[in-house]
Every structure is written in C-alpha cells, then in structure tokens.
Scaffold this motif. Structure first.
Motif, PDB file in Angstrom:
ATOM      1  N   ASN A 113       0.880  -1.118  -0.003  1.00 17.43           N
ATOM      2  CA  ASN A 113       0.081  -0.144  -0.070  1.00 17.43           C
ATOM      3  C   ASN A 113       0.855   1.155  -0.083  1.00 17.43           C
ATOM      4  OD1 ASN A 113      -2.582  -1.290  -0.027  1.00 17.43           O
ATOM      5  ND2 ASN A 113      -2.722  -1.249   2.171  1.00 17.43           N
ATOM      6  N   ILE A 114       2.102   1.194   0.735  1.00 19.01           N
ATOM      7  CA  ILE A 114       2.820   2.281   0.718  1.00 19.01           C
ATOM      8  C   ILE A 114       3.361   2.644  -0.711  1.00 19.01           C
ATOM      9  CG2 ILE A 114       5.372   3.176   1.469  1.00 19.01           C
ATOM     10  CD1 ILE A 114       4.517   1.805   4.243  1.00 19.01           C
ATOM     11  N   ARG A 115       3.884   1.419  -1.277  1.00 14.99           N
ATOM     12  CA  ARG A 115       4.393   1.882  -2.541  1.00 14.99           C
ATOM     13  C   ARG A 115       3.355   2.330  -3.726  1.00 14.99           C
ATOM     14  NH1 ARG A 115       5.136  -3.080  -3.910  1.00 14.99           N
ATOM     15  NH2 ARG A 115       3.474  -3.293  -5.591  1.00 14.99           N
ATOM     16  N   GLN A 116       2.104   1.679  -3.499  1.00 15.29           N
ATOM     17  CA  GLN A 116       0.944   2.090  -4.603  1.00 15.29           C
ATOM     18  C   GLN A 116       0.642   3.578  -4.415  1.00 15.29           C
ATOM     19  OE1 GLN A 116      -1.956  -0.836  -3.858  1.00 15.29           O
ATOM     20  NE2 GLN A 116      -0.901  -2.307  -4.958  1.00 15.29           N
ATOM     21  N   ARG A 117       0.745   3.945  -3.156  1.00 14.54           N
ATOM     22  CA  ARG A 117      -0.101   5.269  -2.829  1.00 14.54           C
ATOM     23  C   ARG A 117       1.143   6.218  -3.387  1.00 14.54           C
ATOM     24  NH1 ARG A 117      -4.493   5.653  -0.262  1.00 14.54           N
ATOM     25  NH2 ARG A 117      -4.894   3.694   1.197  1.00 14.54           N
ATOM     26  N   LEU A 118       2.323   6.010  -3.006  1.00 17.50           N
ATOM     27  CA  LEU A 118       3.560   6.838  -3.480  1.00 17.50           C
ATOM     28  C   LEU A 118       3.781   6.848  -4.900  1.00 17.50           C
ATOM     29  CD1 LEU A 118       5.858   6.364  -0.386  1.00 17.50           C
ATOM     30  CD2 LEU A 118       4.479   8.345  -0.955  1.00 17.50           C
ATOM     31  N   ASP A 119       3.611   5.410  -5.587  1.00 24.26           N
ATOM     32  CA  ASP A 119       3.607   5.575  -7.089  1.00 24.26           C
ATOM     33  C   ASP A 119       2.625   6.364  -7.607  1.00 24.26           C
ATOM     34  OD1 ASP A 119       5.753   4.067  -6.927  1.00 24.26           O
ATOM     35  OD2 ASP A 119       4.671   2.072  -7.453  1.00 24.26           O
ATOM     36  N   ALA A 120       1.186   6.353  -7.289  1.00 22.45           N
ATOM     37  CA  ALA A 120       0.323   7.162  -7.620  1.00 22.45           C
ATOM     38  C   ALA A 120       0.532   8.679  -7.494  1.00 22.45           C
ATOM     39  CB  ALA A 120      -0.968   7.140  -6.945  1.00 22.45           C
ATOM     40  N   LEU A 121       1.466   9.195  -6.649  1.00 21.21           N
ATOM     41  CA  LEU A 121       1.813  10.676  -6.384  1.00 21.21           C
ATOM     42  C   LEU A 121       2.971  10.898  -7.098  1.00 21.21           C
ATOM     43  CD1 LEU A 121       0.641  10.899  -2.654  1.00 21.21           C
ATOM     44  CD2 LEU A 121      -0.429  11.555  -4.626  1.00 21.21           C
ATOM     45  N   GLY A 122       3.764   9.958  -7.849  1.00 24.36           N
ATOM     46  CA  GLY A 122       4.848  10.222  -8.180  1.00 24.36           C
ATOM     47  C   GLY A 122       6.057  10.388  -7.076  1.00 24.36           C
ATOM     48  N   GLY A 123       5.844   9.607  -5.955  1.00 24.52           N
ATOM     49  CA  GLY A 123       6.693   9.694  -5.001  1.00 24.52           C
ATOM     50  C   GLY A 123       7.739   8.494  -4.889  1.00 24.52           C
ATOM     51  N   LYS A 124       8.251   8.449  -3.784  1.00 16.83           N
ATOM     52  CA  LYS A 124       9.454   7.277  -3.607  1.00 16.83           C
ATOM     53  C   LYS A 124       9.743   7.271  -2.273  1.00 16.83           C
ATOM     54  CE  LYS A 124      12.027   8.546  -7.776  1.00 16.83           C
ATOM     55  NZ  LYS A 124      13.430   8.868  -8.213  1.00 16.83           N
ATOM     56  N   HIS A 125       9.942   5.989  -1.814  1.00 14.97           N
ATOM     57  CA  HIS A 125      10.306   5.769  -0.500  1.00 14.97           C
ATOM     58  C   HIS A 125      11.600   4.845  -0.262  1.00 14.97           C
ATOM     59  CE1 HIS A 125       8.381   1.820  -1.304  1.00 14.97           C
ATOM     60  NE2 HIS A 125       8.791   1.415  -0.098  1.00 14.97           N
ATOM     61  N   ASP A 126      12.168   4.760   0.739  1.00 18.78           N
ATOM     62  CA  ASP A 126      13.436   3.974   1.075  1.00 18.78           C
ATOM     63  C   ASP A 126      13.247   3.382   2.560  1.00 18.78           C
ATOM     64  OD1 ASP A 126      16.237   2.999   0.752  1.00 18.78           O
ATOM     65  OD2 ASP A 126      16.661   4.481   1.966  1.00 18.78           O
ATOM     66  N   ILE A 127      13.586   2.283   2.816  1.00 17.83           N
ATOM     67  CA  ILE A 127      13.646   1.593   4.162  1.00 17.83           C
ATOM     68  C   ILE A 127      14.689   1.024   4.133  1.00 17.83           C
ATOM     69  CG2 ILE A 127      12.503   0.101   5.846  1.00 17.83           C
ATOM     70  CD1 ILE A 127      10.023   0.273   3.836  1.00 17.83           C
ATOM     71  N   ARG A 128      15.634   1.530   5.502  1.00 21.15           N
ATOM     72  CA  ARG A 128      16.923   1.016   5.791  1.00 21.15           C
ATOM     73  C   ARG A 128      17.222   0.636   7.157  1.00 21.15           C
ATOM     74  NH1 ARG A 128      16.917   5.878   3.826  1.00 21.15           N
ATOM     75  NH2 ARG A 128      17.845   7.402   5.011  1.00 21.15           N
ATOM     76  N   ALA A 129      17.863  -0.076   7.616  1.00 20.17           N
ATOM     77  CA  ALA A 129      18.164  -0.271   9.028  1.00 20.17           C
ATOM     78  C   ALA A 129      19.072   0.801   9.621  1.00 20.17           C
ATOM     79  CB  ALA A 129      19.032  -1.731   9.140  1.00 20.17           C
TER      80      ALA A 129
END
Length: 135
Positions: A103-119
């Motif tokens: 859901n995070i990926r789909q919502r951000l994709d719809a807005l032209g956004g990006k995300h990154d998750i790291r330790a």
C-alpha cells in the motif's frame, strides 16, 4: 479541497503524537521549511496521511520502539518525511512484502513519490518517503 501545508503538518503531528502517547512511546517531531504558501490537494493529503499511518503502524506493531522521530521538510520541490525508530525489528531486507508495504508503494507511486527503508545502527529502522509538489 486544497489546504495549506502548515495546517496539514499540524494535523499529522497531532495524530502521530496521539498514537505514540497511547503506545507509551516518545515522539520527537521536527519540521523544516514548511510554509503557508504551499498548498496540498486532497488526494495528496489523503495518500500522505495513509502512508504516514502505515509507517507508524509498522513501527509500533513490529519494532516496539521506545522513541520515534519524525522529520518533515520541504526540499527540492518535494515534501519529505524521515521516520526513525529505535526498535528491534529485523533488517528491512528480510521483511515479507505484505499489504502494508504494498500500500505504501502504490500510494507513493500514484503521487510520483518514492520511499526508502533501511536499518539503523545500533538498532531500529529509518523510513524516508518523498512526494513531489504538483503545479
């Protein structure tokens, strides 16, 4: 309809504070370059709110942190969130891709956004997500 970014950031902060307080977790909140001149449309507002909720839910449910830090900034034409926790979750590379992450990926994709998750070291997770402003 559209709303000023300052009002939305205040709402997002209040919700995050309420959720952290209910879980007995310290919230540290920072914001940089958030101005009244920036307005956010309703679709962007809804999707950003839902991404932030999911990121917080994942931290609260899986990492069991003592502290969550959220930094909101406006950088290079985008709204940027950094959400850091000091919990004990496994390395993000080992996470199962469930509904929440999809859901995070789909919502951000719809807005032209990006995300990154790291330790984080020595423990915890750092999630960054950014949403470009539309003109």
């Amino acid at each position: 309809g559209p709303a000023p970014l300052t009002a939305l950031v205040a709402d997002w902060r209040n919700e995050a504070a309420d959720r952290c307080e209910a879980a007995g977790i310290t919230l540290a909140w920072e914001q940089h370059d958030v101005a009244d001149e920036v307005w956010i449309d309703a679709t962007t507002h809804t999707n950003v709110l839902r991404v932030l909720r999911e990121v917080l839910s994942n931290a609260l449910r899986h990492a069991r942190p003592g502290r969550i830090e959220i930094v909101v900034s406006v950088t290079d034409g985008a709204l940027v969130f950094d959400v850091l926790d000091d919990g004990q979750s496994p390395a993000p590379s080992s996470w199962a891709r469930g509904r929440g992450l999809s859901n995070i990926r789909q919502r951000l994709d719809a807005l032209g956004g990006k995300h990154d998750i790291r330790a984080r070291e020595p423990s915890g997770t750092h999630v960054t997500f950014r949403v470009p402003f539309t003109s």
